[in-house]
Design a protein around this motif. Structure first.
Motif, mmCIF file in Angstrom:
data_model
loop_
_atom_site.group_PDB
_atom_site.id
_atom_site.type_symbol
_atom_site.label_atom_id
_atom_site.label_comp_id
_atom_site.label_asym_id
_atom_site.label_seq_id
_atom_site.Cartn_x
_atom_site.Cartn_y
_atom_site.Cartn_z
ATOM 1 N N ALA A 251 0.139 2.333 6.857
ATOM 2 C CA ALA A 251 1.182 1.760 7.727
ATOM 3 C C ALA A 251 0.664 0.511 8.440
ATOM 4 O O ALA A 251 1.386 -0.481 8.593
ATOM 5 C CB ALA A 251 1.650 2.806 8.727
ATOM 6 N N LYS A 252 -0.602 0.566 8.866
ATOM 7 C CA LYS A 252 -1.190 -0.587 9.547
ATOM 8 C C LYS A 252 -1.379 -1.770 8.574
ATOM 9 O O LYS A 252 -1.175 -2.926 8.950
ATOM 10 C CB LYS A 252 -2.539 -0.204 10.169
ATOM 11 C CG LYS A 252 -2.401 0.542 11.489
ATOM 12 C CD LYS A 252 -1.737 -0.347 12.533
ATOM 13 C CE LYS A 252 -1.585 0.343 13.869
ATOM 14 N NZ LYS A 252 -0.856 -0.529 14.839
ATOM 15 N N LEU A 253 -1.776 -1.456 7.340
ATOM 16 C CA LEU A 253 -1.934 -2.517 6.344
ATOM 17 C C LEU A 253 -0.587 -3.145 6.002
ATOM 18 O O LEU A 253 -0.485 -4.367 5.790
ATOM 19 C CB LEU A 253 -2.595 -1.960 5.074
ATOM 20 C CG LEU A 253 -4.058 -1.540 5.226
ATOM 21 C CD1 LEU A 253 -4.561 -0.853 3.957
ATOM 22 C CD2 LEU A 253 -4.949 -2.752 5.542
ATOM 23 N N ARG A 254 0.453 -2.330 5.941
ATOM 24 C CA ARG A 254 1.803 -2.870 5.723
ATOM 25 C C ARG A 254 2.200 -3.772 6.883
ATOM 26 O O ARG A 254 2.794 -4.845 6.688
ATOM 27 C CB ARG A 254 2.807 -1.738 5.572
ATOM 28 C CG ARG A 254 2.708 -0.973 4.247
ATOM 29 C CD ARG A 254 3.652 0.211 4.243
ATOM 30 N NE ARG A 254 5.040 -0.226 4.321
ATOM 31 C CZ ARG A 254 6.053 0.575 4.663
ATOM 32 N NH1 ARG A 254 5.819 1.846 4.981
ATOM 33 N NH2 ARG A 254 7.282 0.104 4.680
ATOM 34 N N GLU A 255 1.864 -3.349 8.084
ATOM 35 C CA GLU A 255 2.165 -4.170 9.266
ATOM 36 C C GLU A 255 1.431 -5.502 9.189
ATOM 37 O O GLU A 255 1.993 -6.562 9.531
ATOM 38 C CB GLU A 255 1.753 -3.424 10.541
ATOM 39 C CG GLU A 255 2.059 -4.211 11.808
ATOM 40 C CD GLU A 255 1.565 -3.509 13.062
ATOM 41 O OE1 GLU A 255 1.614 -4.139 14.143
ATOM 42 O OE2 GLU A 255 1.116 -2.345 12.973
ATOM 43 N N HIS A 257 0.463 -7.207 6.471
ATOM 44 C CA HIS A 257 1.101 -8.092 5.488
ATOM 45 C C HIS A 257 2.469 -8.567 5.972
ATOM 46 O O HIS A 257 2.835 -9.734 5.773
ATOM 47 C CB HIS A 257 1.232 -7.368 4.148
ATOM 48 C CG HIS A 257 -0.075 -7.208 3.423
ATOM 49 N ND1 HIS A 257 -0.622 -8.211 2.669
ATOM 50 C CD2 HIS A 257 -0.943 -6.162 3.364
ATOM 51 C CE1 HIS A 257 -1.779 -7.801 2.157
ATOM 52 N NE2 HIS A 257 -1.990 -6.556 2.563
ATOM 53 N N LEU A 258 3.204 -7.687 6.595
ATOM 54 C CA LEU A 258 4.521 -8.080 7.123
ATOM 55 C C LEU A 258 4.384 -9.132 8.219
ATOM 56 O O LEU A 258 5.154 -10.098 8.264
ATOM 57 C CB LEU A 258 5.253 -6.859 7.655
ATOM 58 C CG LEU A 258 6.189 -6.156 6.668
ATOM 59 C CD1 LEU A 258 6.636 -4.821 7.220
ATOM 60 C CD2 LEU A 258 7.396 -7.019 6.350
ATOM 61 N N LYS A 259 3.424 -8.926 9.112
ATOM 62 C CA LYS A 259 3.218 -9.888 10.204
ATOM 63 C C LYS A 259 2.850 -11.258 9.635
ATOM 64 O O LYS A 259 3.370 -12.296 10.083
ATOM 65 C CB LYS A 259 2.095 -9.390 11.119
ATOM 66 C CG LYS A 259 1.772 -10.329 12.274
ATOM 67 C CD LYS A 259 2.940 -10.446 13.238
ATOM 68 C CE LYS A 259 2.521 -11.064 14.564
ATOM 69 N NZ LYS A 259 1.880 -12.379 14.462
ATOM 70 N N HIS A 260 1.991 -11.243 8.632
ATOM 71 C CA HIS A 260 1.589 -12.505 8.010
ATOM 72 C C HIS A 260 2.777 -13.203 7.357
ATOM 73 O O HIS A 260 3.001 -14.405 7.556
ATOM 74 C CB HIS A 260 0.497 -12.237 6.965
ATOM 75 C CG HIS A 260 0.154 -13.422 6.141
ATOM 76 N ND1 HIS A 260 0.371 -13.483 4.788
ATOM 77 C CD2 HIS A 260 -0.349 -14.637 6.496
ATOM 78 C CE1 HIS A 260 0.003 -14.669 4.344
ATOM 79 N NE2 HIS A 260 -0.451 -15.379 5.346
ATOM 80 N N GLU A 261 3.547 -12.457 6.594
ATOM 81 C CA GLU A 261 4.702 -13.050 5.909
ATOM 82 C C GLU A 261 5.790 -13.446 6.897
ATOM 83 O O GLU A 261 6.526 -14.415 6.666
ATOM 84 C CB GLU A 261 5.228 -12.069 4.862
ATOM 85 C CG GLU A 261 4.256 -11.868 3.700
ATOM 86 C CD GLU A 261 4.759 -10.879 2.670
ATOM 87 O OE1 GLU A 261 5.994 -10.743 2.515
ATOM 88 O OE2 GLU A 261 3.929 -10.235 1.998
ATOM 89 N N PHE A 262 5.908 -12.694 7.991
ATOM 90 C CA PHE A 262 6.868 -13.032 9.043
ATOM 91 C C PHE A 262 6.533 -14.404 9.631
ATOM 92 O O PHE A 262 7.412 -15.261 9.801
ATOM 93 C CB PHE A 262 6.831 -11.949 10.118
ATOM 94 C CG PHE A 262 7.594 -12.289 11.373
ATOM 95 C CD1 PHE A 262 8.952 -12.552 11.330
ATOM 96 C CD2 PHE A 262 6.941 -12.351 12.596
ATOM 97 C CE1 PHE A 262 9.659 -12.867 12.489
ATOM 98 C CE2 PHE A 262 7.638 -12.655 13.757
ATOM 99 C CZ PHE A 262 8.998 -12.922 13.699
ATOM 100 N N GLU A 263 5.246 -14.646 9.910
ATOM 101 C CA GLU A 263 4.833 -15.928 10.474
ATOM 102 C C GLU A 263 5.024 -17.054 9.455
ATOM 103 O O GLU A 263 5.428 -18.163 9.813
ATOM 104 C CB GLU A 263 3.367 -15.867 10.914
ATOM 105 C CG GLU A 263 3.085 -14.888 12.046
ATOM 106 C CD GLU A 263 3.822 -15.264 13.330
ATOM 107 O OE1 GLU A 263 4.143 -16.458 13.511
ATOM 108 O OE2 GLU A 263 4.080 -14.364 14.145
#
Length: 480
Positions: A251-255, A257-263
């Motif tokens: 879940a943390k690893l998904r977060e 990658h999501l945070k990176h792609e969000f930015e």
């Protein structure tokens, strides 16, 4: 009387001659008889020889027949032996052939399997090489492909909510249901809960710092740091049999990658908004330019129409001596009026046709190096104004123009050029950057194929300021 006459007793000479001839004949017959005896003896010998020869031929024929029978018998026996041996040999050969075919098929199957595996491994290696290359150059392959940053934000909030639910429901960690401290279950339970809190707090804090600092160039290193923190924290609570679960780690690893792609998406949207604003400003400039050009041409049209009307009025009252000069003046004014009307039609057409414009190919060796070209378009009535803007204070040298192509459908021509040289883009991530590393001859070829075969394109860049700068630097070095 002669001797002969005396000897013969006086017989007649003719008689003597006759007798002499008979004697000669008697002698000849004797010789012939001897010859005939010899001849008969020879014929007897010849006949005997012939008979013996016939006997020999018959004996030879019988022997030959016997030998041929024996030879045929031997040959038949040999053929039977050969046939038997051949069957045995053919059987052995067929057996060996079958063995070879089986081994060959097995080898081919192994080769096919190995080839397929090799292709698979090459693809995997290619993927890893691509990923490594992308990471080394600050590129990133998205795990999620949402259209908007708000979609990424919603998914990010959802994953964080799931993490909270895992903590609340006590499934974020693995821990003993019962634990004794000083033989006290209550103290043991409190100890377990405190240890869980400390582990999750430490892990969450580590992850928050790592996730906050994630960039395209360190995404994989950030993931490794989270995995390392996960292992280290779990090793500290191993004796208590308490550990953070891999589901929570994922879940943390998904977060991450999501945070990176969000930015990244936010930055892309920001650049897109800037580009839209830039296009709007460019469109406003074009409309203002068209409006000013129309006002100017309408003013000139009005001026020439008034002048034509005035000259025509004078012609009606003029005498013959003045008419020639007035007719020449009228022809000149009408020609200028026709030219102005043509310009006015062009302006109105450009105003109505929003796709009409210029596709330009420019280079800036001093700023970007050789064989790098910008392929863009502008709807400006004066396209050189746009080129001058691009070569303003943002780059050290001005641009050289290789092609300036007017088209009724400039965006389509521009898109065709961008598509043909897509693999030569300098920036493969941000497609709004219109720079291509390619030979100018290739660009010229495509423009002529897609637009006009007779179009003249400048192949060599002047780059006067750049080359003059190089000369000055060389002179400065030489003088030292």
């Amino acid at each position: 009387m002669g001797m002969m006459d005396w000897f013969t007793g006086g017989k007649d000479k003719k008689e003597i001659e006759r007798l002499t001839k008979e004697l000669e004949l008697i002698q000849l017959t004797k010789e012939e008889l001897e010859y005939l005896d010899v001849k008969r003896e020879l014929e007897a010998i010849r006949e005997q020889f012939t008979q013996e020869q016939q006997q020999i031929e018959e004996d030879t024929k019988k022997q030959r027949t016997q030998l041929e029978k024996e030879l045929k018998k031997e040959r038949d026996a040999f053929d039977r032996h050969v046939k038997f041996e051949r069957k045995a040999v053919d059987k052995e050969i067929k057996k060996k052939q079958n063995t070879i075919l089986a081994e060959t098929k097995k080898s081919q199957d192994e080769v096919a399997a190995n080839t397929a595996r090799l292709v698979e491994l090459k693809q995997l290696i290619g993927e890893y090489d691509d990923k490594y290359l992308m990471q080394q150059h600050g590129l990133y392959e998205p795990s999620y492909e949402f259209d908007t940053s708000s979609a990424y934000k919603n998914m990010l909030d959802r994953i964080r909510s799931e993490q909270k639910d895992m903590i609340r429901s006590k499934v974020a960690t693995s821990h003993p249901e019962q634990y004794m401290v000083d033989n006290d279950k209550k103290k043991g339970k409190e100890f377990v809960l405190d240890t869980i809190k400390l582990s999750l707090r430490a892990f969450n804090n580590e992850c928050d710092v790592i996730i906050a600092g994630v960039k395209p160039t360190n995404i994989e290193k950030s993931a490794d740091k989270i995995n390392k923190a996960f292992d280290q924290i779990n090793s500290l609570t191993d004796m208590q049999k308490i550990s953070i679960r891999k589901e929570y780690l994922r879940a943390k690893l998904r977060e991450l990658h999501l945070k990176h792609e969000f930015e990244m998406k936010k930055q892309a949207e920001k650049e897109e908004q800037q580009e839209i604003k830039g296009r709007m400003r460019e469109e406003a400039r074009v409309l203002k330019e068209i409006e000013n050009a129309r006002k100017k041409v309408e003013k000139e049209e009005l001026h020439f129409r008034s002048a034509v009307t005035s000259v025509r009025a004078k012609l009606e009252e003029a005498d013959d001596s003045e008419k020639q000069a007035l007719l020449a003046k009228l022809a000149e004014l009408e020609a200028k009026l026709a030219e102005v009307e043509s310009i006015k039609d062009d302006i109105e057409n450009r105003e109505k046709n929003t796709r009409a414009g210029y596709v330009y190919v420019i280079s800036n060796i001093g700023s970007f190096g050789e064989h790098v070209y910008k392929i863009g378009m502008t709807r400006r009535l004066e396209p050189l104004d746009r080129i001058r803007e691009l070569g303003s204070a943002s780059v050290p040298f001005t641009f050289d123009i290789h092609a300036m192509v007017f088209s009724e459908d400039a965006p389509t021509l521009e898109n065709k050029l961008h598509h043909r040289f897509a693999t030569e883009r300098v920036n493969q991530v941000n497609l709004r950057k219109e720079f291509f590393k390619v030979e100018i001859e290739q660009i010229a070829k495509v423009i002529k194929e897609e637009f006009d075969e007779t179009l003249e394109i400048t192949l060599a860049a002047q780059a006067e300021d750049y080359h003059r700068t190089l000369q000055l630097r060389e002179a400065a070095v030489s003088s030292v």
